[in-house]
Write an enzyme that holds these catalytic residues in place. Structure first.
Site, short mmCIF file in Angstrom:
data_model
loop_
_atom_site.label_atom_id
_atom_site.label_comp_id
_atom_site.label_asym_id
_atom_site.label_seq_id
_atom_site.Cartn_x
_atom_site.Cartn_y
_atom_site.Cartn_z
N LYS A 11 60.05 37.11 24.46
CA LYS A 11 60.51 36.99 23.19
C LYS A 11 61.31 38.40 23.36
O LYS A 11 61.72 39.27 24.78
CB LYS A 11 59.80 37.50 21.72
CG LYS A 11 59.11 36.13 21.34
CD LYS A 11 58.53 36.64 20.34
CE LYS A 11 57.86 35.13 20.03
NZ LYS A 11 56.89 35.74 18.03
N TYR A 51 61.70 27.02 14.81
CA TYR A 51 60.90 27.55 13.92
C TYR A 51 61.32 27.11 12.60
O TYR A 51 60.31 27.49 11.83
CB TYR A 51 61.81 29.29 13.88
CG TYR A 51 60.37 29.70 15.24
CD1 TYR A 51 59.23 29.58 15.24
CD2 TYR A 51 61.39 30.88 15.61
CE1 TYR A 51 58.47 30.50 16.41
CE2 TYR A 51 60.63 31.35 16.69
CZ TYR A 51 59.10 31.81 16.94
OH TYR A 51 58.82 32.33 17.89
N ASN A 114 56.21 40.44 18.72
CA ASN A 114 54.95 40.56 19.37
C ASN A 114 55.70 39.69 20.40
O ASN A 114 54.47 39.12 21.08
CB ASN A 114 53.91 38.99 18.36
CG ASN A 114 54.66 38.32 17.85
OD1 ASN A 114 55.70 38.00 18.00
ND2 ASN A 114 54.14 37.67 16.79
N HIS A 117 55.72 34.10 22.18
CA HIS A 117 55.26 32.77 22.07
C HIS A 117 54.32 32.29 22.28
O HIS A 117 54.69 32.04 23.60
CB HIS A 117 56.40 31.82 21.52
CG HIS A 117 56.76 30.60 20.76
ND1 HIS A 117 56.20 30.62 19.52
CD2 HIS A 117 55.93 29.48 21.43
CE1 HIS A 117 55.98 28.77 19.61
NE2 HIS A 117 55.82 28.43 20.44
N GLU A 128 57.70 21.01 22.01
CA GLU A 128 57.89 22.84 22.53
C GLU A 128 58.71 22.88 24.10
O GLU A 128 60.14 23.06 24.07
CB GLU A 128 57.12 23.48 22.32
CG GLU A 128 57.39 24.14 20.99
CD GLU A 128 56.39 24.66 20.04
OE1 GLU A 128 55.74 25.07 19.14
OE2 GLU A 128 55.61 25.67 21.19
P1 DAT Z 1 52.36 32.32 16.43
O1 DAT Z 1 53.66 32.98 17.05
O2 DAT Z 1 51.03 33.27 16.60
O3 DAT Z 1 51.82 31.25 16.58
P2 DAT Z 1 52.81 32.13 14.01
O4 DAT Z 1 53.34 30.48 14.78
O5 DAT Z 1 51.64 32.00 11.98
O6 DAT Z 1 52.02 32.45 14.73
O7 DAT Z 1 54.19 32.87 13.73
C1 DAT Z 1 55.88 32.38 14.28
C2 DAT Z 1 56.53 33.64 14.26
O8 DAT Z 1 56.82 34.20 12.91
C3 DAT Z 1 54.52 34.99 14.92
O9 DAT Z 1 54.90 35.01 16.20
C4 DAT Z 1 56.08 36.61 13.96
C5 DAT Z 1 56.72 35.80 13.29
N1 DAT Z 1 56.04 35.51 11.98
C6 DAT Z 1 54.74 35.22 11.31
N2 DAT Z 1 53.84 36.14 10.15
C7 DAT Z 1 54.55 37.00 10.64
C8 DAT Z 1 54.63 38.13 9.14
N3 DAT Z 1 53.37 37.75 8.06
N4 DAT Z 1 56.13 39.11 8.96
C9 DAT Z 1 56.68 38.60 10.56
N5 DAT Z 1 56.57 38.01 10.93
C10 DAT Z 1 55.68 36.92 11.26
MG MG Z 2 52.90 29.24 16.03
#
Ligand code: DAT
Ligand code: MG
Length: 139
Positions: A11, A51, A114, A117, A128
């Site tokens: 990212k 997303y 974070n 991805h 994806e």
């Molecule tokens: P992951 O990336 O671990 O699969 P996810 O699919 O739940 O997590 O969410 C996609 C991305 O969205 C994640 O990497 C960071 C962002 N995100 C998710 N939940 C969030 C939150 N509560 N606050 C801020 N960013 C968030």
């Molecule tokens: Mg995810």
């Protein structure tokens, strides 16, 4: 165990911190084959489409903003059990919850920014990877 594909994305925070090499080294040491890799700058439309599953969530607009804030590096990976093994390597979404030694625990600042991805299922891994790479780019 079945051979799977999974999509990693380094990212914008990973690229800004010059951590691409560190993260790719961890991916390679964990036994993943790199099928494709490129650096691109996502548009709002592309990031929003990628997303789309999160559209309507409170963090969606911030996520799209962040993912378009600088270059990203999508990487197509292949390995037995790739989806689960890659998620083990990167750790939980929020670095506060991520296991010691995982990529997000080591390098991420917070849940929104974070570092990486990862796909969440074998089916989404294929979808994806195909989102970013044509079959002729996967070698
Ligand atoms: P992951 O990336 O671990 O699969 P996810 O699919 O739940 O997590 O969410 C996609 C991305 O969205 C994640 O990497 C960071 C962002 N995100 C998710 N939940 C969030 C939150 N509560 N606050 C801020 N960013 C968030
Ligand atoms: Mg995810």
């Amino acid at each position: 165990m079945p051979v799977e594909r999974t999509l990693a994305i380094l990212k914008p925070d990973c690229v800004r911190k010059n951590l691409q090499g560190e993260v790719i080294a961890r991916i390679q040491k964990a036994g993943f084959k790199i099928l494709g890799m490129k650096q691109i700058r996502l548009t709002k439309e592309i990031a929003g489409a990628f997303y789309a599953v999160h559209k309507g969530r409170p963090f969606y607009d911030g996520l799209v903003e962040f993912m378009t804030s600088g270059p990203v590096v999508p990487i197509a990976l292949e390995k037995e059990n790739a989806v689960a093994d890659y998620r083990t390597l990167i750790g939980a979404t929020d670095p506060k919850d991520a296991a010691e030694g995982t990529v997000r625990k080591l390098y991420a600042d917070n849940k929104g920014e974070n570092i990486v991805h990862g796909s969440d299922s074998a089916e989404n891994g294929r979808i994806e990877v195909a989102f970013f790479f044509g079959e002729s780019e996967l070698v």
